[in-house]
Scaffold this active site. Structure first.
Site, PDB file in Angstrom:
ATOM      1  N   TYR A 197      11.065  -4.213  -8.091  1.00 39.37           N
ATOM      2  CA  TYR A 197       9.810  -4.004  -8.807  1.00 39.37           C
ATOM      3  C   TYR A 197       8.906  -2.900  -8.262  1.00 39.37           C
ATOM      4  O   TYR A 197       8.363  -2.110  -9.029  1.00 39.37           O
ATOM      5  CB  TYR A 197       9.027  -5.329  -8.813  1.00 39.37           C
ATOM      6  CG  TYR A 197       7.613  -5.220  -9.323  1.00 39.37           C
ATOM      7  CD1 TYR A 197       7.339  -5.112 -10.686  1.00 39.37           C
ATOM      8  CD2 TYR A 197       6.533  -5.211  -8.439  1.00 39.37           C
ATOM      9  CE1 TYR A 197       6.033  -4.994 -11.153  1.00 39.37           C
ATOM     10  CE2 TYR A 197       5.224  -5.097  -8.907  1.00 39.37           C
ATOM     11  CZ  TYR A 197       4.984  -5.003 -10.258  1.00 39.37           C
ATOM     12  OH  TYR A 197       3.706  -4.882 -10.714  1.00 39.37           O
TER      13      TYR A 197
ATOM     14  N   GLY B 138      -1.034   0.901  -4.908  1.00 39.61           N
ATOM     15  CA  GLY B 138      -2.348   0.342  -4.632  1.00 39.61           C
ATOM     16  C   GLY B 138      -3.419   1.080  -5.386  1.00 39.61           C
ATOM     17  O   GLY B 138      -3.432   2.309  -5.403  1.00 39.61           O
TER      18      GLY B 138
ATOM     19  N   ASN C 209       1.039   0.126   6.131  1.00 44.51           N
ATOM     20  CA  ASN C 209       1.579  -0.575   4.973  1.00 44.51           C
ATOM     21  C   ASN C 209       2.422  -1.722   5.494  1.00 44.51           C
ATOM     22  O   ASN C 209       3.320  -1.505   6.310  1.00 44.51           O
ATOM     23  CB  ASN C 209       2.439   0.372   4.117  1.00 44.51           C
ATOM     24  CG  ASN C 209       3.141  -0.357   2.992  1.00 44.51           C
ATOM     25  OD1 ASN C 209       2.613  -1.320   2.448  1.00 44.51           O
ATOM     26  ND2 ASN C 209       4.323   0.104   2.635  1.00 44.51           N
ATOM     27  N   GLY C 210       2.116  -2.930   5.032  1.00 39.06           N
ATOM     28  CA  GLY C 210       2.861  -4.100   5.488  1.00 39.06           C
ATOM     29  C   GLY C 210       1.897  -5.214   5.839  1.00 39.06           C
ATOM     30  O   GLY C 210       0.701  -5.130   5.542  1.00 39.06           O
TER      31      GLY C 210
ATOM     32  N   CYS D 271       0.859  -1.176   0.000  1.00 42.58           N
ATOM     33  CA  CYS D 271       0.000   0.000   0.000  1.00 42.58           C
ATOM     34  C   CYS D 271       0.896   1.226   0.000  1.00 42.58           C
ATOM     35  O   CYS D 271       2.093   1.138   0.250  1.00 42.58           O
ATOM     36  CB  CYS D 271      -0.871   0.046   1.244  1.00 42.58           C
ATOM     37  SG  CYS D 271      -2.063  -1.305   1.326  1.00 42.58           S
TER      38      CYS D 271
END
Ligand code: SF4
Length: 458
Positions: free
Chosen positions: A243, A28, A102-103, A2
């Protein structure tokens, strides 16, 4: 994965957070949200889809205040409802609390079981909600202590931005899996997942929030809370460099573009081939393909064109969506490819479905030989730290040998970057987590070891 952003001490803070989210859209695309805090009271707006579709002048104008927190979310199947979108906002005894995460926590279900036993009621299925419950139920007396107490009980990957009243906090797990940076613009402060968000806001980078660090911003003043206990090792995600992150960001202290070029150069050294041109699978592979071309001396071309009005296939949650999107997302440039021996550079190979479709397109455009090069090692294990990867059974690198993958993709040759080659290329910025490439899982997989379902990622 995210994108998160938090800003403090800005006029119309929600508009600044909105700009930050725009820059983090690649992290996201399923849902987005912003909460703004004015005089301790928070207002929230969440919507499905892209940032540009989720907000308009009217919705932003209703988000008053000098503090704002925003989120871009992708979800796994079954987690698409807006109740699972963030920010999460609750009114608790210390004031309005807003949180973005986030995670992925590896002990979320274990903690959740305990909280439910104690009477907690959950409104969503995301692991992030356990953090809010832990803060609200902490027996400590101040918000600083309650946040520290709550975060100390978590295992796994978390970058969080939290507001309690008008006070803003940004924190990173002790392993440091996901990125979080702090920037400043005038008297205002900005937390964001990547530096590209600071660039769009016009903020200067002050520092990367360190593993285990909790930074507090109150009335324009910056302080640090006591650090979370060290995890024993730090393990920032190397896949962010491969990426996820934008090439114009700086992550783990290195330019993502420079890291990818280094991967591409090393890939060329390890996997040379005679060919007429090199091109990338745009856009995330552009830098690696440039590196391959620089090192090999083979001319760089634009052999594939990406339709930018389609989302990134890897983060689309359903398999049906992914297959459909390969065909509408790329087109081959026949004038570049026809009759040529081509090297195609991709950043990673996960399921192999996208690549197989792409090779078919390239062959249809008349390629004489197709040499496929992957600027990372085979992905052989799932990620439990916030990246929505398939199960081991669906990972082509875990199921087939390199020769079997070559035949499956229908290419003349296939070459991966080695694990040593990847880590050596960015060694000065490590150490890194490379568990999905066959490395070691730094944070314990608590729920998995208890055979509990792994929580929704973000
Ligand atoms: Fe990143 Fe892979 Fe580690 Fe997950 S397992 S944090 S994707 S390096």
């Amino acid at each position: 994965m995210c994108g998160i952003v938090g800003v403090s001490n800005f006029d119309r803070a929600a508009e600044t957070a909105y700009l930050g989210l725009y820059a983090l859209q690649h992290r996201g695309q399923e849902a987005t949200g912003i909460a703004a805090v004015d005089g301790g009271r928070a207002t929230l707006h969440k919507a499905h889809g892209l940032v540009m579709d989720g907000f308009d002048e009217e919705s932003l104008s209703q988000l008053d205040g000098r503090v704002a927190i925003g989120h871009t979310r992708y979800s796994t199947a079954g987690g698409k409802g807006l109740e699972n979108a963030q920010p999460i906002m609750v009114r608790y005894h210390q004031g309005d609390l807003v949180l973005v995460h986030n995670g992925n926590l590896t002990n979320a279900q274990t903690v959740r079981e305990e909280l439910v036993r104690e009477g907690a009621l959950f409104q969503s299925s995301v692991d992030s909600e356990v953090i809010v419950h832990l803060i609200a139920r902490s027996r400590m007396s101040t918000p600083d202590e309650q946040i520290h107490d709550a975060l100390s009980q978590l295992v796994g990957a978390f970058c969080v931005i939290i507001s309690v009243g008008d006070t803003l906090y940004g924190a990173r797990d002790p392993w440091g899996f996901r990125p979080l940076v702090l920037g400043r613009k005038g008297d205002g402060y900005v937390f964001a997942s990547e530096t590209c968000a600071l660039d769009l806001i016009g903020a200067e980078l002050l520092e990367e929030v360190s593993p285990g660090e909790i930074i507090k911003i109150e009335n324009g003043r910056l302080t640090s809370l006591p650090r979370l206990a060290p995890a024993g090792e730090v393990a920032p995600c190397i896949f962010e460099l491969v990426y996820f992150a934008r090439p114009d960001s700086k992550v783990w202290g290195v330019s993502v573009d420079r890291a990818r070029r280094a991967f591409g150069r090393q890939l060329a050294r390890e996997n040379p081939v005679q060919a007429d041109c090199v091109f990338s699978v745009p856009d995330s592979s552009n830098s690696a393909a440039l590196g391959y071309a620089e090192e090999s001396g083979i001319p760089y071309e634009l052999g594939l064109i990406r339709n930018h009005y389609v989302g990134r296939t890897f983060i689309h949650p359903t398999q049906a969506g992914r297959d459909f999107r390969v065909r509408i997302k790329y087109n081959a440039v026949r004038e570049v490819i026809d009759g040529q021996r081509v090297v195609v550079v991709d950043d990673s190979l996960v399921r192999g479905t996208t690549s197989r479709g792409l090779i078919a397109l390239i062959r249809e455009a008349g390629a004489r030989e197709v040499h496929f090069r992957v600027a990372s090692p085979p992905v052989v294990s799932p990620c439990y730290y916030g990246i929505d990867m398939p199960t081991r059974e669906e990972l082509i690198g875990a199921q087939k040998s390199v020769e079997e993958i070559r035949a499956h993709l229908n290419v003349d040759s296939l070459g991966y970057l080695s694990r040593d080659g990847m880590t050596d290329a960015v060694r000065e910025y490590g150490p890194f987590c490379d568990a999905c490439f066959g490395g070691h899982y730094a944070a314990p997989l608590v729920d998995l070891e208890r055979h509990l379902p792994v929580s929704s990622h973000c």
